[in-house]
Each structure stands twice: as C-alpha cells, then as structure tokens.
Design a protein around this motif. Structure first.
Motif, short mmCIF file in Angstrom:
data_model
loop_
_atom_site.label_atom_id
_atom_site.label_comp_id
_atom_site.label_asym_id
_atom_site.label_seq_id
_atom_site.Cartn_x
_atom_site.Cartn_y
_atom_site.Cartn_z
N GLU B 172 1.06 -1.18 -0.10
CA GLU B 172 -0.05 -0.01 -0.07
C GLU B 172 0.78 1.23 0.19
OE1 GLU B 172 -4.07 -0.65 2.36
OE2 GLU B 172 -2.23 -0.95 3.45
N ARG B 173 1.83 1.17 0.94
CA ARG B 173 2.89 2.55 1.13
C ARG B 173 3.38 2.75 -0.26
NH1 ARG B 173 3.31 1.80 6.72
NH2 ARG B 173 5.15 1.03 6.71
N MET B 174 3.94 1.66 -0.85
CA MET B 174 4.72 1.78 -2.39
C MET B 174 3.85 2.43 -3.38
SD MET B 174 7.92 1.71 -2.63
CE MET B 174 8.98 1.73 -4.28
N ALA B 175 2.72 1.69 -3.44
CA ALA B 175 1.69 2.02 -4.39
C ALA B 175 1.39 3.64 -4.31
CB ALA B 175 0.39 1.28 -4.61
N GLU B 236 8.37 3.15 -15.21
CA GLU B 236 7.09 3.39 -16.13
C GLU B 236 5.81 2.80 -15.36
OE1 GLU B 236 5.27 2.85 -20.67
OE2 GLU B 236 7.11 2.11 -20.16
N LEU B 237 4.67 3.54 -15.25
CA LEU B 237 3.69 2.93 -14.53
C LEU B 237 2.87 2.42 -15.80
CD1 LEU B 237 2.63 5.90 -12.06
CD2 LEU B 237 4.28 4.01 -11.87
N LEU B 238 2.60 1.14 -15.68
CA LEU B 238 1.81 0.43 -16.68
C LEU B 238 0.45 0.26 -16.22
CD1 LEU B 238 4.39 -2.58 -17.44
CD2 LEU B 238 4.00 -0.32 -18.70
N ASN B 239 0.06 0.25 -15.00
CA ASN B 239 -1.35 0.05 -14.52
C ASN B 239 -1.79 1.04 -13.58
OD1 ASN B 239 -3.74 -0.61 -14.02
ND2 ASN B 239 -3.53 -2.79 -14.21
N GLN B 245 -5.51 2.07 -6.87
CA GLN B 245 -6.57 1.27 -6.20
C GLN B 245 -5.93 0.65 -4.91
OE1 GLN B 245 -9.60 0.40 -6.70
NE2 GLN B 245 -9.83 -1.58 -5.14
N LEU B 246 -4.63 0.19 -5.24
CA LEU B 246 -3.70 -0.32 -3.97
C LEU B 246 -3.48 0.50 -3.07
CD1 LEU B 246 -0.75 -2.62 -5.39
CD2 LEU B 246 -2.49 -2.97 -3.49
N GLY B 247 -3.27 1.85 -3.36
CA GLY B 247 -2.93 2.78 -2.37
C GLY B 247 -3.86 3.63 -2.05
N GLN B 248 -5.13 3.37 -2.02
CA GLN B 248 -6.20 4.30 -1.85
C GLN B 248 -6.48 4.45 -0.42
OE1 GLN B 248 -10.12 2.77 -2.89
NE2 GLN B 248 -9.59 0.43 -2.16
N ALA B 249 -6.34 3.62 0.32
CA ALA B 249 -6.26 4.22 1.66
C ALA B 249 -5.36 5.20 2.15
CB ALA B 249 -5.79 2.75 2.65
N LEU B 250 -4.30 5.30 1.79
CA LEU B 250 -3.40 6.47 1.63
C LEU B 250 -3.36 7.66 1.09
CD1 LEU B 250 -0.35 4.13 1.98
CD2 LEU B 250 -0.90 5.86 3.54
N LEU B 251 -4.11 7.45 -0.10
CA LEU B 251 -4.22 8.70 -0.97
C LEU B 251 -5.49 9.70 -0.82
CD1 LEU B 251 -1.79 7.97 -2.68
CD2 LEU B 251 -3.28 6.80 -4.08
#
Lengths: 253, 253
Positions: B172-175, B236-239, B245-251
């Motif tokens: 999560e943190r990385m995303a 490069e961010l491919l997705n 989505q993965l990081g949403q709790a932090l964003l």
DNA sequence: CCGGCGGGTTGATCCGGATCAAGGCGGACG
DNA sequence: CGTCCGCCTTGATCCGGATCAACCCGCCGG
C-alpha cells in the motif's frame, strides 16, 4: 446551578461574544494570546480581534467540531477540553492525526483544500474560540504580528507532524508520546507530571500506529518499571528523565 | 557550451537576479507562479518580488541546501532537480521527511523554530529560487494574494505530512508513494506515467519506514504483476489504476 | 588491470507487534 | 436488581517485514 456555566448545561448556546471579565483568564492559555497582546489590549485593533472571535461550546465528548468535507470558514483554538482529529477512509478505518489541548489550534490543514480534510471530535466537554479565517487573514494583512503568529502556528504544526514519522519501537513511541503531552501541558501552565489522558487506549494506539493491546502492555510495563503511575486515565510520570531518554530518538533536540 | 547554463558549470555563481527572458519558463512550474501572476506582471509589485528572489545553484547530488541548525532566513523553491529533507538523530540514524520536485518549496518548517529543523540535500544537480523570508512576509502584508499563497503552501504541506501517517502494508505504501509522485509530476506538466526516481531505494525505504530490501522486493513484485516497468531508476507506470486502487487508503479522496 | 565500494536484488531466518481469545470492570439502562 | 456494552487488560499464537547473508553490477581510483 453555577453562574459560570461549568459544563454539562445549555446544549449549544449561541453566545457569540465572550460574556465576562474572565476574558484575560481564558486568553492566558490561548495560542493567540501573544498575537492579541502584540496587537495591544488598548488599541482599536483589539476591537477587531474581538469581532472575529466567537466563543463556542460546550461540545460534549463524541460531538464533532467540524467534519470532513465541511467548507472551511474558521479555525478553532481550544479553550478547554481535548480534541482528536481523524480521517476515516472509505473502508471505514479510522486514522487519528492528532490530539489538541487547551491553547492549541485546529483546522489549519483546511486552508489549502478549502474544506476540512478530517473530522475534529471532542474527547471531553470542550469550549473553543472560533476565528473567522477570512477576517483573520484581513487582520493579518494589517497587523504584522498577527500574520507572523499565523505563519508560526502553521510551521509549528508542520514540525510536530514529523514527530510520528520515524519507525520506532512501541516503547519509544509511547515514551515520546507521554513526554510530548507533558511538555505541551507544561507550556500551558499545567502540571507536567500529573495529568488526565482524555483519549482512550484505542485512540492512543491508532495515533501511534500500534494495537490497543500493545498500548496496554507497554503502559503496564512502564508501571512495573516504576516509570509511571497509572490508574485508568489518570497518569503520573514518576521518572520523566528515563522516559525522555527512551523517547529521545523521536523527541525534539 | 550553451548560453543557458545547462547545469554542471560555474560552481555557485552569485547571479542574484535571473538573467534572462527565460523567466516565464522557469516560473511556469514554480509554486509561486500564481502569486507572481496575481501580483501582476506589469505592476511595480513585481519589481519587489524580483528583489526578494535570488536564483541559486547549481547544487550537485549530495550537497546541502541548508543544514539542521542553520538560522532561518529564506525558503527555497525548487527550480530544477530533486531534494530530500531529513533529520539525523544523535545516534546518527537518518529519517527522510520528504522529497521535493521542481516547483515545490522547502524550508517552511523552519519558520517557527527560526532555525532549520532538518537538512535539505540535493539528489540531482539542482537549482533554486531563494526567497528572503522577512522580505516575503513584508510583501505578504501588502499583497493579500502573496499572503494567501503562503498560507496555502503551509497548509498544503500539513496535508501531505499526514499521507505517511497511517499504518499500512508495504504494498500500500509503495503504491501510494508512486501515485503521489506521479500526481505531483503531472501537476507540474511532466509525464505522470514515466519518470526518473532521483532517490535511492534506501531513501525510499527510509521515507516509507521500510527496509531497503523490502522496497526492492515490492518493486520486483509490482514488475512481475505488470503494474510497472522499472530499470534502475527509470520507472514507467503500466497500470496506474491498479496502483491507485492499491494505495487508496493512503491517497487523498 | 585489479580491488574497493555503494547500490541493488534475492534468499533464509527471526522477531516485534498484530491478531485472536478470554475475562475483568464500571457505567447506563431496562 | 441484572444485563449489556465499551473499555481495558492479559495470555497464546501468528505473520509481515526486519535482519542477516550472499552475490551482482557499474563506477572510481590506483
């Protein structure tokens, strides 16, 4: 049955301007007091400060001072009581951002987004000074001391945000948390060694990124090491030096 | 051999005032551009803004823009390059507080203590606009747009400080970290899906409170899941949607 | 040419604190 | 009165990520 509403009465009286000569007493512990004094008690500017301040309260434990998404119109100085700020993500998980004691100011992080990015919830019966932010800004333009004060408040909060940054053990974080509270109480003229924890173990845990069980265990251990005396939420620091030592990696200086 | 010093020449030319018509180009990505524009390019106030700005640089990777304890006199906007801010505790352990990209401002957390509470270290060859803070404050008193801008900058930084607050998994943190960088690059007109990581894995790890090995593993995993393409520090961010989505709790939002 | 070194990756093992579980205590309320 | 519920404590178990270790690679200096 007391002339100075002691708390627990009058569900939210409008009471816009302070009603009494207790003014100086309240303001002595307030984060804005130096700005008010700098503005000069006898100058006409003070009248303007009076205009933009509104005394609000009481809020009972659990009541919201503001909620996430509310339009930002004012900042609040805690006159008495305690507040937590928190964010709730869409899965409903809570994150406690901070605790605010008498004399401290909440709402500064809403200036940029222009809406409150978090909730503020009273932990105790609490009273506030509400400062209209547009009026405050206008005043800041005219009185450099007020502007400076606002800059300093913002900057100070930036500093304290990085307190909880590092990755540290539960013991370090807990010790630093207690010493931080002690220092903040002391700065407002309260005892630095005996105070009441207005927040639950769960709130402390959440704030420190620990489990409630861990908080409980660490406090028990601190007690068994004679670092603290704790009964429920009444706390006494028996060995502040040792605690400061423990938390030094997290603490200023 | 280029008329517009490309970087890597002239060890610290004094060069107090911008020397060229490139002004608009530089300022377009600057955090103060809106304040400058609000002040009005043609008004005499702009001359005052010019007076308090000083272009400084280059700083090479590893050089300090300021150090812990230096007296606070100015804030710095990154013109080009990247900076990390960090605190070093007395045992010598480093804590990275943040990374700053072109257009972002460092030094705001020094207003209150009046000394820099952290180091700022260039990660790339970097150039800055140096704003004398006393002059800036004075200007803010006279130009409400400048005052407002400073308040917003401070408040914005308060918000981003609480990004790394919660306790979340390494993924999560990385995303969230990658999407945060992407958003900040996008806000300055750079690509949001391809960029260079100026900081080492170790710096990322430290900032996110992870071990360097964990950062490496998470990035490898993201790669094997076709979320990113990464070679050394080229990303490069491919997705992006999956990462968000993965990081949403932090964003934010 | 070599050796050293910082940075990065990957594998194996370990541990601090999360989670699960059970029970105590006190206040609110039927 | 007894029951319920929130908060707190303590014990047992588990797991994510830290730590330890080995190795690769590119770069720099001799």
């Amino acid at each position: 049955m007391d002339s100075k509403h002691p708390a627990g009465r009058l569900p939210e009286p409008p009471n816009p301007i302070a009603d009494d000569g207790d003014e100086a007493h309240f303001c002595g512990t307030c984060a804005f007091s130096s700005a008010c004094i700098a503005a000069g008690y006898n100058k006409p500017e003070l009248a303007q400060l009076q205009c933009l301040v509104e005394h609000v309260g009481p809020f009972r434990a659990g009541e919201h001072i503001f909620r996430t998404g509310d339009p930002f119109r004012a900042i609040f100085a805690v006159r008495s009581g305690t507040v937590k700020t928190r964010m709730v993500d869409k899965e409903g998980r809570e994150q406690v951002l901070g605790f605010y004691l008498p004399g401290e100011v909440i709402g500064l992080n809403a200036i940029y987004p222009e809406h409150f990015p978090c909730d503020a919830v009273a932990l105790d019966t609490s009273f506030f000074c509400r400062f209209s932010f547009p009026a405050m800004s206008a005043l800041a333009s005219r009185i450099p001391a007020v502007q400076k004060h606002l800059f300093r408040l913002l900057s100070k909060e930036l500093g304290s945000a990085s307190l909880l940054a590092g990755d540290h053990s539960a013991d370090e974080r807990m010790a630093a948390f207690l010493m931080d509270l002690a220092g903040r109480y002391a700065a407002r003229g309260f005892s630095a060694t005996r105070f009441h924890l207005s927040m639950s173990r769960g709130d402390i845990a959440n704030y420190l990124r620990l489990a409630a069980e861990t908080v409980s265990r660490v406090l028990s251990r601190f007690r068994s090491q004679n670092l603290i005396r704790i009964e429920g939420r009444e706390l006494e620091l028996l060995n502040p030096d040792a605690l400061r030592q423990l938390g030094q990696a997290l603490l200023p200086d």
